[in-house]
Design a protein around this motif. Structure first.
Motif, PDB file in Angstrom:
ATOM      1  N   THR A   1      37.364  44.511  47.365  1.00 29.69           N
ATOM      2  CA  THR A   1      37.318  44.395  45.898  1.00 29.69           C
ATOM      3  C   THR A   1      36.626  43.094  45.519  1.00 29.69           C
ATOM      4  N   ASN A   2      36.174  43.074  44.273  1.00 30.09           N
ATOM      5  CA  ASN A   2      35.413  41.928  43.768  1.00 30.09           C
ATOM      6  C   ASN A   2      36.338  40.929  43.091  1.00 30.09           C
ATOM      7  N   ILE A   3      36.203  39.656  43.483  1.00 32.40           N
ATOM      8  CA  ILE A   3      36.895  38.586  42.749  1.00 32.40           C
ATOM      9  C   ILE A   3      35.836  37.714  42.096  1.00 32.40           C
ATOM     10  N   TYR A   4      36.051  37.410  40.823  1.00 34.12           N
ATOM     11  CA  TYR A   4      35.042  36.644  40.082  1.00 34.12           C
ATOM     12  C   TYR A   4      35.695  35.415  39.472  1.00 34.12           C
ATOM     13  N   GLY A   5      34.905  34.383  39.365  1.00 35.84           N
ATOM     14  CA  GLY A   5      35.378  33.201  38.651  1.00 35.84           C
ATOM     15  C   GLY A   5      34.349  32.107  38.718  1.00 35.84           C
TER      16      GLY A   5
ATOM     17  N   VAL B   1      39.452  34.464  37.570  1.00 29.29           N
ATOM     18  CA  VAL B   1      39.126  34.922  36.216  1.00 29.29           C
ATOM     19  C   VAL B   1      39.301  36.444  36.163  1.00 29.29           C
ATOM     20  N   SER B   2      38.832  37.143  37.196  1.00 31.28           N
ATOM     21  CA  SER B   2      38.989  38.603  37.208  1.00 31.28           C
ATOM     22  C   SER B   2      38.938  39.135  38.631  1.00 31.28           C
ATOM     23  N   ASN B   3      39.457  40.325  38.799  1.00 34.92           N
ATOM     24  CA  ASN B   3      39.438  41.012  40.103  1.00 34.92           C
ATOM     25  C   ASN B   3      39.514  42.509  39.874  1.00 34.92           C
ATOM     26  N   GLU B   4      38.864  43.264  40.772  1.00 34.34           N
ATOM     27  CA  GLU B   4      39.002  44.722  40.701  1.00 34.34           C
ATOM     28  C   GLU B   4      40.367  45.129  41.237  1.00 34.34           C
ATOM     29  N   CYS B   5      40.909  46.213  40.692  1.00 34.15           N
ATOM     30  CA  CYS B   5      42.123  46.756  41.291  1.00 34.15           C
ATOM     31  C   CYS B   5      41.682  47.704  42.402  1.00 34.15           C
ATOM     32  N   VAL B   6      42.486  47.739  43.446  1.00 30.76           N
ATOM     33  CA  VAL B   6      42.133  48.559  44.604  1.00 30.76           C
ATOM     34  C   VAL B   6      42.258  50.052  44.269  1.00 30.76           C
ATOM     35  N   GLU B   7      43.051  50.369  43.245  1.00 35.67           N
ATOM     36  CA  GLU B   7      43.228  51.777  42.864  1.00 35.67           C
ATOM     37  C   GLU B   7      41.944  52.384  42.317  1.00 35.67           C
ATOM     38  N   ALA B   8      41.220  51.642  41.476  1.00 30.65           N
ATOM     39  CA  ALA B   8      40.031  52.213  40.832  1.00 30.65           C
ATOM     40  C   ALA B   8      38.733  51.604  41.362  1.00 30.65           C
ATOM     41  N   ARG B   9      38.752  50.339  41.721  1.00 28.88           N
ATOM     42  CA  ARG B   9      37.555  49.609  42.169  1.00 28.88           C
ATOM     43  C   ARG B   9      36.365  49.905  41.256  1.00 28.88           C
TER      44      ARG B   9
ATOM     45  N   GLY C   1      35.174  47.945  38.153  1.00 26.14           N
ATOM     46  CA  GLY C   1      35.243  46.870  37.162  1.00 26.14           C
ATOM     47  C   GLY C   1      36.405  45.941  37.455  1.00 26.14           C
ATOM     48  N   SER C   2      36.191  44.649  37.161  1.00 26.27           N
ATOM     49  CA  SER C   2      37.202  43.633  37.485  1.00 26.27           C
ATOM     50  C   SER C   2      38.046  43.332  36.256  1.00 26.27           C
ATOM     51  N   HIS C   3      39.377  43.457  36.408  1.00 23.45           N
ATOM     52  CA  HIS C   3      40.293  43.172  35.301  1.00 23.45           C
ATOM     53  C   HIS C   3      40.283  41.679  34.998  1.00 23.45           C
ATOM     54  N   VAL C   4      39.963  41.357  33.743  1.00 24.72           N
ATOM     55  CA  VAL C   4      39.883  39.948  33.346  1.00 24.72           C
ATOM     56  C   VAL C   4      41.280  39.470  32.929  1.00 24.72           C
ATOM     57  N   ASN C   5      41.688  38.340  33.415  1.00 27.70           N
ATOM     58  CA  ASN C   5      42.969  37.753  33.004  1.00 27.70           C
ATOM     59  C   ASN C   5      42.802  37.200  31.596  1.00 27.70           C
ATOM     60  N   GLU C   6      42.702  38.128  30.652  1.00 27.73           N
ATOM     61  CA  GLU C   6      42.233  37.761  29.310  1.00 27.73           C
ATOM     62  C   GLU C   6      43.311  37.178  28.425  1.00 27.73           C
TER      63      GLU C   6
ATOM     64  N   PRO D   1      41.584  52.733  29.368  1.00 25.41           N
ATOM     65  CA  PRO D   1      42.749  52.616  30.248  1.00 25.41           C
ATOM     66  C   PRO D   1      42.337  52.753  31.723  1.00 25.41           C
ATOM     67  N   CYS D   2      43.071  52.076  32.581  1.00 24.85           N
ATOM     68  CA  CYS D   2      42.761  52.129  34.016  1.00 24.85           C
ATOM     69  C   CYS D   2      43.922  52.794  34.740  1.00 24.85           C
ATOM     70  N   ARG D   3      43.593  53.497  35.801  1.00 27.41           N
ATOM     71  CA  ARG D   3      44.647  54.247  36.488  1.00 27.41           C
ATOM     72  C   ARG D   3      45.665  53.343  37.193  1.00 27.41           C
ATOM     73  N   CYS D   4      45.349  52.054  37.334  1.00 26.19           N
ATOM     74  CA  CYS D   4      46.308  51.158  38.004  1.00 26.19           C
ATOM     75  C   CYS D   4      47.451  50.774  37.072  1.00 26.19           C
ATOM     76  N   GLY D   5      47.296  51.071  35.773  1.00 25.31           N
ATOM     77  CA  GLY D   5      48.377  50.743  34.835  1.00 25.31           C
ATOM     78  C   GLY D   5      48.161  49.418  34.122  1.00 25.31           C
ATOM     79  N   ARG D   6      47.124  48.683  34.527  1.00 24.93           N
ATOM     80  CA  ARG D   6      46.838  47.435  33.805  1.00 24.93           C
ATOM     81  C   ARG D   6      46.046  47.770  32.537  1.00 24.93           C
ATOM     82  N   THR D   7      46.283  46.967  31.502  1.00 24.92           N
ATOM     83  CA  THR D   7      45.536  47.176  30.263  1.00 24.92           C
ATOM     84  C   THR D   7      44.441  46.131  30.100  1.00 24.92           C
ATOM     85  N   LEU D   8      44.396  45.160  30.998  1.00 23.68           N
ATOM     86  CA  LEU D   8      43.380  44.098  30.921  1.00 23.68           C
ATOM     87  C   LEU D   8      41.986  44.717  30.952  1.00 23.68           C
ATOM     88  N   ALA D   9      41.101  44.222  30.078  1.00 22.45           N
ATOM     89  CA  ALA D   9      39.721  44.729  30.038  1.00 22.45           C
ATOM     90  C   ALA D   9      39.055  44.490  31.390  1.00 22.45           C
ATOM     91  N   ARG D  10      38.017  45.285  31.646  1.00 22.45           N
ATOM     92  CA  ARG D  10      37.316  45.157  32.931  1.00 22.45           C
ATOM     93  C   ARG D  10      35.876  44.719  32.711  1.00 22.45           C
TER      94      ARG D  10
END
Ligand code: DLL
Length: 447
Positions: free
Chosen positions: A231-235, A244-252, A254-259, A310-319
């Motif tokens: 998965t991608n980690i960005y910052g 700053v953000s990371n992809e979830c392994v469930e969907a891979r 887009g990276s969820h931003v800790n917004e 919405p993302c299948r991992c259950g997070r609502t953080l934008a990607r």
């Protein structure tokens, strides 16, 4: 697992409220504490208390790397150095480094957002993390380290380089998770391959890769050669470092931003106008909760788009999408804008090629010309049976000639510009030795 579900899965309207409250507070905070911001706001006629909504963002001034350089080393800090617990710096290619500082509370935040990222990547408490990011002034090593510990992992602080030793530790400690640059993950994969160790014999399950641009085709290479889900980690250091953000392994996807901490925007690189969701442009972040180095609308130079379905991992953080490149990496070849990642996408489609390539830009008279050097695979190389792939060999060997012409055609077809393609023997393109890999060699500057 979700490390902080109360934030990571917060309903989006509630997230917006939280961001607006925090934006209001941070604007006031920087106005009171950082002379640079007070002057900027006064000059633009912005009263800090009037900033209450995300719709006010476009009114606020952009902060750039040059502003940090102009106030080197600590001029944009909002606290005295006596309140600073750690200092990192990112080496610029020219001149002074960019210096960033953290209070004790900032370091706690840094660890929390990285712990979130590791959990997004598939890591769990009790697993071992092999951390190949460089320790030192670079934020990667210590950043992943603290996040791993907070998540409850056993962190092996290997740092970058000394590949032999990394292979020994990976073989003996049997970690489930590795954190490194994508190019270094490939260096390690190649070492395993040369030792005859198969992907299924490698203990790794998850790879947390970032700090440099990479593509989906490189992801497939890493996945299969190390037997992991990458998965991608960005910052970036200025915003916090990794985390700053990371992809979830469930969907891979887009990276969820800790917004709740880093408010993202995408703006048009030419006009500075804020772009709607889904449009590609430069990422700009406002830090909402940092104490030592709060930044308002920081221009990253990184090109990406934002999505909030919405993302299948259950997070609502934008990607955010994978980074396509940086505004300053963009090559203008005969008037056409080209990013190295576009070249990489074309090369990644061809099974005869390895992911090892570089782009050499030079100038003849007034025209820029681009050469793509790419390694063929061992299997493909065997058919030529030569030590090197000289132009003569490529010309006379029909399969090689066809491959080279096909790559040149696809590049021209997808990007609209012609590039010279040179096939090279396996092992000849410089590899990552742990740090960020420089794929573009710009010979124009040397003239
Ligand atoms: O590279 C922080 C980091 C460390 C991120 C470890 C991920 C993992 P800097 O050295 O300040 O910080 O460099 C930041 O690197 O603006 C991007 O251009 C690039 N970058 C970072 N992550 C990615 C990524 C760290 N996942 C600069 N994809 C950023 C593409 C990336 N580019």
């Amino acid at each position: 697992m979700i490390f902080e579900p109360q934030f990571e899965s917060m309903p989006r309207p509630r997230m917006r409220e939280l961001q607006e409250q925090r934006l209001h507070d941070i604007v006031r905070y920087v106005y009171e504490r950082v002379p640079f911001y007070r002057e900027q706001f006064d000059a633009a006629g912005i009263r800090p208390d009037s900033v209450c909504s995300l719709d006010d963002l476009p009114r606020l001034p952009i902060t750039r790397k040059t502003d940090l350089r102009d106030h080197y080393p600590f001029g944009l800090f909002a606290v005295p150095t006596s309140d600073v617990s750690r200092i990192h710096a990112s080496s610029g290619t020219t001149g002074k480094p960019t210096v960033v500082g953290y209070t004790r509370k900032d370091l706690d935040l840094f660890a929390r957002v990285v712990a979130r990222c590791l959990a997004m990547a598939g890591a769990e408490p009790g697993m071992i993390l092999h951390n190949s990011y460089g320790y030192g002034l670079f934020t990667g090593g210590l950043g992943l380290h603290a996040g791993g510990e907070l998540l409850g992992m056993a962190v092996v602080p290997v740092s970058g380089g000394m590949t032999e030793r990394q292979i020994t530790l990976l073989t003996d400690f049997r970690p489930e998770v590795i954190a490194s640059t994508p190019s270094y993950a490939l260096t390690l994969a190649q070492e395993f391959h040369q030792r005859g160790i198969l992907p299924e014999e490698i203990s790794l399950r998850f790879a947390v890769l970032g700090a440099e641009p990479w593509t989906d085709s490189m992801r497939r290479q890493v996945d299969t050669s190390l037997g992991v889900q990458a998965t991608n980690i960005y910052g970036l250091s200025e915003v916090i470092g990794p985390g700053v953000s990371n992809e979830c392994v469930e969907a891979r996807n887009g990276s969820h931003v800790n917004e709740d901490h880093f408010l993202p925007e995408v703006v048009d690189p030419a006009t500075g106008e804020t772009l709607p969701e889904g449009k590609e442009g430069v990422l700009v972040f406002t830090t909402l909760t940092k104490q030592a180095l709060p930044l308002i609308r920081y221009w990253t130079g990184d090109i990406a788009s934002l999505h909030s379905e919405p993302c299948r991992c259950g997070r609502t953080l934008a990607r955010m999408s994978l980074i396509k490149g940086r505004t300053d990496d963009m090559l203008i070849v005969r008037g056409v804008n080209v990013y190295p990642s576009q070249v990489e996408s074309v090369l990644g489609r061809m099974p005869e090629l390895t992911p090892h390539y570089r782009i050499i830009v030079s100038r003849e008279a007034t025209l820029d010309s681009v050469e793509v050097q790419v390694e063929v695979t061992d299997d493909f190389f065997r058919i030529v049976g030569s030590e090197v792939l000289s132009d003569d060999i490529v010309e006379t060997h029909q399969l090689l000639r066809q491959l080279r012409d096909r790559i040149a055609y696809l590049i021209k077809d997808s990007m609209g510009v012609s590039m010279q393609v040179t096939l090279v023997a396996p092992g000849t393109v410089p590899r990552s030795e742990g740090g960020k890999l420089q794929r573009v060699v710009d010979r124009r500057a040397l003239r």
